[in-house]
Design a protein around this motif. Structure first.
Motif, PDB file in Angstrom:
ATOM      1  N   VAL A   1     167.142  41.496 111.925  1.00  0.00           N
ATOM      2  CA  VAL A   1     167.105  40.273 111.746  1.00  0.00           C
ATOM      3  C   VAL A   1     168.090  39.431 111.116  1.00  0.00           C
ATOM      4  O   VAL A   1     167.909  39.599 109.816  1.00  0.00           O
ATOM      5  CB  VAL A   1     165.987  39.421 112.381  1.00  0.00           C
ATOM      6  CG1 VAL A   1     165.645  40.682 113.501  1.00  0.00           C
ATOM      7  CG2 VAL A   1     165.159  39.621 110.996  1.00  0.00           C
ATOM      8  N   LYS A   2     168.392  37.845 111.240  1.00  0.00           N
ATOM      9  CA  LYS A   2     168.959  37.355 110.846  1.00  0.00           C
ATOM     10  C   LYS A   2     167.760  36.405 109.907  1.00  0.00           C
ATOM     11  O   LYS A   2     166.614  36.283 110.420  1.00  0.00           O
ATOM     12  CB  LYS A   2     169.865  36.056 112.006  1.00  0.00           C
ATOM     13  CG  LYS A   2     170.221  35.335 110.654  1.00  0.00           C
ATOM     14  CD  LYS A   2     171.532  34.219 111.573  1.00  0.00           C
ATOM     15  CE  LYS A   2     171.909  32.924 110.828  1.00  0.00           C
ATOM     16  NZ  LYS A   2     172.945  32.274 111.902  1.00  0.00           N
TER      17      LYS A   2
ATOM     18  N   TYR B   1     159.364  27.113 117.441  1.00  0.00           N
ATOM     19  CA  TYR B   1     159.616  26.970 118.906  1.00  0.00           C
ATOM     20  C   TYR B   1     159.912  26.129 119.976  1.00  0.00           C
ATOM     21  O   TYR B   1     159.936  25.503 120.506  1.00  0.00           O
ATOM     22  CB  TYR B   1     158.812  28.184 120.019  1.00  0.00           C
ATOM     23  CG  TYR B   1     158.944  28.461 120.996  1.00  0.00           C
ATOM     24  CD1 TYR B   1     158.987  30.192 121.247  1.00  0.00           C
ATOM     25  CD2 TYR B   1     158.402  28.391 122.167  1.00  0.00           C
ATOM     26  CE1 TYR B   1     159.498  31.516 122.683  1.00  0.00           C
ATOM     27  CE2 TYR B   1     159.003  28.631 124.082  1.00  0.00           C
ATOM     28  CZ  TYR B   1     159.062  30.698 124.397  1.00  0.00           C
ATOM     29  OH  TYR B   1     159.030  30.680 125.189  1.00  0.00           O
ATOM     30  N   LYS B   2     161.609  26.344 120.807  1.00  0.00           N
ATOM     31  CA  LYS B   2     161.554  25.564 122.349  1.00  0.00           C
ATOM     32  C   LYS B   2     162.269  26.827 123.710  1.00  0.00           C
ATOM     33  O   LYS B   2     162.664  27.482 122.942  1.00  0.00           O
ATOM     34  CB  LYS B   2     162.787  24.888 121.541  1.00  0.00           C
ATOM     35  CG  LYS B   2     162.339  23.888 120.413  1.00  0.00           C
ATOM     36  CD  LYS B   2     163.574  22.907 119.978  1.00  0.00           C
ATOM     37  CE  LYS B   2     165.208  23.604 120.347  1.00  0.00           C
ATOM     38  NZ  LYS B   2     166.575  22.242 120.111  1.00  0.00           N
ATOM     39  N   ALA B   3     161.975  26.291 124.465  1.00  0.00           N
ATOM     40  CA  ALA B   3     162.525  26.965 125.398  1.00  0.00           C
ATOM     41  C   ALA B   3     164.400  27.448 125.347  1.00  0.00           C
ATOM     42  O   ALA B   3     163.921  28.564 126.169  1.00  0.00           O
ATOM     43  CB  ALA B   3     161.684  26.180 127.099  1.00  0.00           C
ATOM     44  N   GLU B   4     164.373  26.340 125.636  1.00  0.00           N
ATOM     45  CA  GLU B   4     165.863  26.552 125.448  1.00  0.00           C
ATOM     46  C   GLU B   4     166.195  27.419 123.731  1.00  0.00           C
ATOM     47  O   GLU B   4     167.214  27.699 123.679  1.00  0.00           O
ATOM     48  CB  GLU B   4     166.658  25.769 125.465  1.00  0.00           C
ATOM     49  CG  GLU B   4     166.816  24.445 124.173  1.00  0.00           C
ATOM     50  CD  GLU B   4     165.586  23.411 124.431  1.00  0.00           C
ATOM     51  OE1 GLU B   4     165.603  22.431 123.945  1.00  0.00           O
ATOM     52  OE2 GLU B   4     164.609  23.719 125.852  1.00  0.00           O
ATOM     53  N   GLY B   5     165.860  27.967 122.740  1.00  0.00           N
ATOM     54  CA  GLY B   5     165.869  27.913 121.831  1.00  0.00           C
ATOM     55  C   GLY B   5     166.185  27.302 120.839  1.00  0.00           C
ATOM     56  O   GLY B   5     166.761  26.272 120.397  1.00  0.00           O
ATOM     57  N   VAL B   6     166.100  27.994 119.412  1.00  0.00           N
ATOM     58  CA  VAL B   6     165.906  27.198 118.169  1.00  0.00           C
ATOM     59  C   VAL B   6     166.749  28.110 117.099  1.00  0.00           C
ATOM     60  O   VAL B   6     166.536  28.657 116.595  1.00  0.00           O
ATOM     61  CB  VAL B   6     164.705  26.202 117.509  1.00  0.00           C
ATOM     62  CG1 VAL B   6     164.173  27.256 117.720  1.00  0.00           C
ATOM     63  CG2 VAL B   6     165.713  25.468 116.609  1.00  0.00           C
TER      64      VAL B   6
ATOM     65  N   MET C   1     166.643  36.299 129.774  1.00  0.00           N
ATOM     66  CA  MET C   1     166.712  35.913 128.328  1.00  0.00           C
ATOM     67  C   MET C   1     166.234  35.637 127.848  1.00  0.00           C
ATOM     68  O   MET C   1     165.360  34.293 127.725  1.00  0.00           O
ATOM     69  CB  MET C   1     168.389  35.502 127.920  1.00  0.00           C
ATOM     70  CG  MET C   1     168.964  36.275 126.123  1.00  0.00           C
ATOM     71  SD  MET C   1     170.547  35.838 125.913  1.00  0.00           S
ATOM     72  CE  MET C   1     170.366  35.605 124.442  1.00  0.00           C
ATOM     73  N   LYS C   2     165.074  35.569 126.682  1.00  0.00           N
ATOM     74  CA  LYS C   2     164.266  35.228 125.410  1.00  0.00           C
ATOM     75  C   LYS C   2     165.056  34.555 124.661  1.00  0.00           C
ATOM     76  O   LYS C   2     166.356  34.019 124.322  1.00  0.00           O
ATOM     77  CB  LYS C   2     163.625  36.856 124.634  1.00  0.00           C
ATOM     78  CG  LYS C   2     162.466  37.227 125.759  1.00  0.00           C
ATOM     79  CD  LYS C   2     162.464  38.500 124.912  1.00  0.00           C
ATOM     80  CE  LYS C   2     161.253  39.079 125.378  1.00  0.00           C
ATOM     81  NZ  LYS C   2     160.853  40.744 125.121  1.00  0.00           N
ATOM     82  N   PRO C   3     164.200  33.315 124.797  1.00  0.00           N
ATOM     83  CA  PRO C   3     164.752  32.273 123.388  1.00  0.00           C
ATOM     84  C   PRO C   3     164.605  32.501 122.409  1.00  0.00           C
ATOM     85  O   PRO C   3     164.227  33.628 121.820  1.00  0.00           O
ATOM     86  CB  PRO C   3     164.198  31.075 123.512  1.00  0.00           C
ATOM     87  CG  PRO C   3     162.475  31.775 124.109  1.00  0.00           C
ATOM     88  CD  PRO C   3     163.420  33.005 125.155  1.00  0.00           C
ATOM     89  N   VAL C   4     166.007  32.021 121.179  1.00  0.00           N
ATOM     90  CA  VAL C   4     165.259  32.669 119.820  1.00  0.00           C
ATOM     91  C   VAL C   4     164.674  31.702 118.619  1.00  0.00           C
ATOM     92  O   VAL C   4     165.599  30.259 119.197  1.00  0.00           O
ATOM     93  CB  VAL C   4     167.536  32.143 119.235  1.00  0.00           C
ATOM     94  CG1 VAL C   4     167.330  32.203 118.254  1.00  0.00           C
ATOM     95  CG2 VAL C   4     168.084  33.438 120.545  1.00  0.00           C
TER      96      VAL C   4
ATOM     97  N   ASP D   1     164.037  37.097 118.191  1.00  0.00           N
ATOM     98  CA  ASP D   1     163.192  36.611 119.652  1.00  0.00           C
ATOM     99  C   ASP D   1     161.108  36.716 119.364  1.00  0.00           C
ATOM    100  O   ASP D   1     161.674  37.650 117.994  1.00  0.00           O
ATOM    101  CB  ASP D   1     163.540  37.429 120.897  1.00  0.00           C
ATOM    102  CG  ASP D   1     163.117  39.179 120.978  1.00  0.00           C
ATOM    103  OD1 ASP D   1     161.627  39.755 120.879  1.00  0.00           O
ATOM    104  OD2 ASP D   1     163.719  39.687 119.970  1.00  0.00           O
ATOM    105  N   LEU D   2     160.816  36.317 119.285  1.00  0.00           N
ATOM    106  CA  LEU D   2     159.152  36.181 118.954  1.00  0.00           C
ATOM    107  C   LEU D   2     159.125  37.783 119.651  1.00  0.00           C
ATOM    108  O   LEU D   2     157.738  37.828 118.215  1.00  0.00           O
ATOM    109  CB  LEU D   2     158.792  34.816 120.038  1.00  0.00           C
ATOM    110  CG  LEU D   2     157.332  34.445 119.778  1.00  0.00           C
ATOM    111  CD1 LEU D   2     156.962  33.995 118.179  1.00  0.00           C
ATOM    112  CD2 LEU D   2     156.092  33.779 120.543  1.00  0.00           C
TER     113      LEU D   2
END
Length: 97
Positions: A36-37, A81-86, A1-4, A50-51
């Motif tokens: 998108v939000k 961008y953070k690998a775990e999402g932000v 899953m791609k990070p947010v 996602d990016l």
């Protein structure tokens, strides 16, 4: 899953001043329709997703400005961008009334 991630976009279309908001509004309409939000601010719109999706929106925003008669478009793009999402909420949620 791609990070947010968060992407902020400020478009500065080169058009007559009286048309500036009209052209920017077209970009905001597109962002709204994308699903998108997002949060609209006085200087930029911040989006969450996602990016790849968000960068496609940034690309399309340039095309919208040109289609609306802009000779040139200068844009400011910020990416968080953070690998775990932000999320936007983790950054500003505590300030909401």
């Amino acid at each position: 899953m791609k990070p947010v991630v968060n992407v902020s976009l400020q478009v500065l279309p080169v058009v007559e001043e009286k048309r500036l908001y009209e052209v920017v509004d077209k970009v905001i309409e597109y962002i709204k329709a994308s699903g998108v939000k997002y949060i609209i601010g006085p200087m930029e719109t911040t989006m969450e997703g996602d990016l790849d999706t968000l960068l496609e929106i940034v690309k399309k925003a340039q095309e919208i400005c040109v289609k609306e008669g802009s000779e040139r478009v200068a844009s400011v793009v910020k990416i968080d961008y953070k690998a775990e999402g932000v999320t936007m909420n983790e950054k500003v949620g505590k300030y909401k009334e």
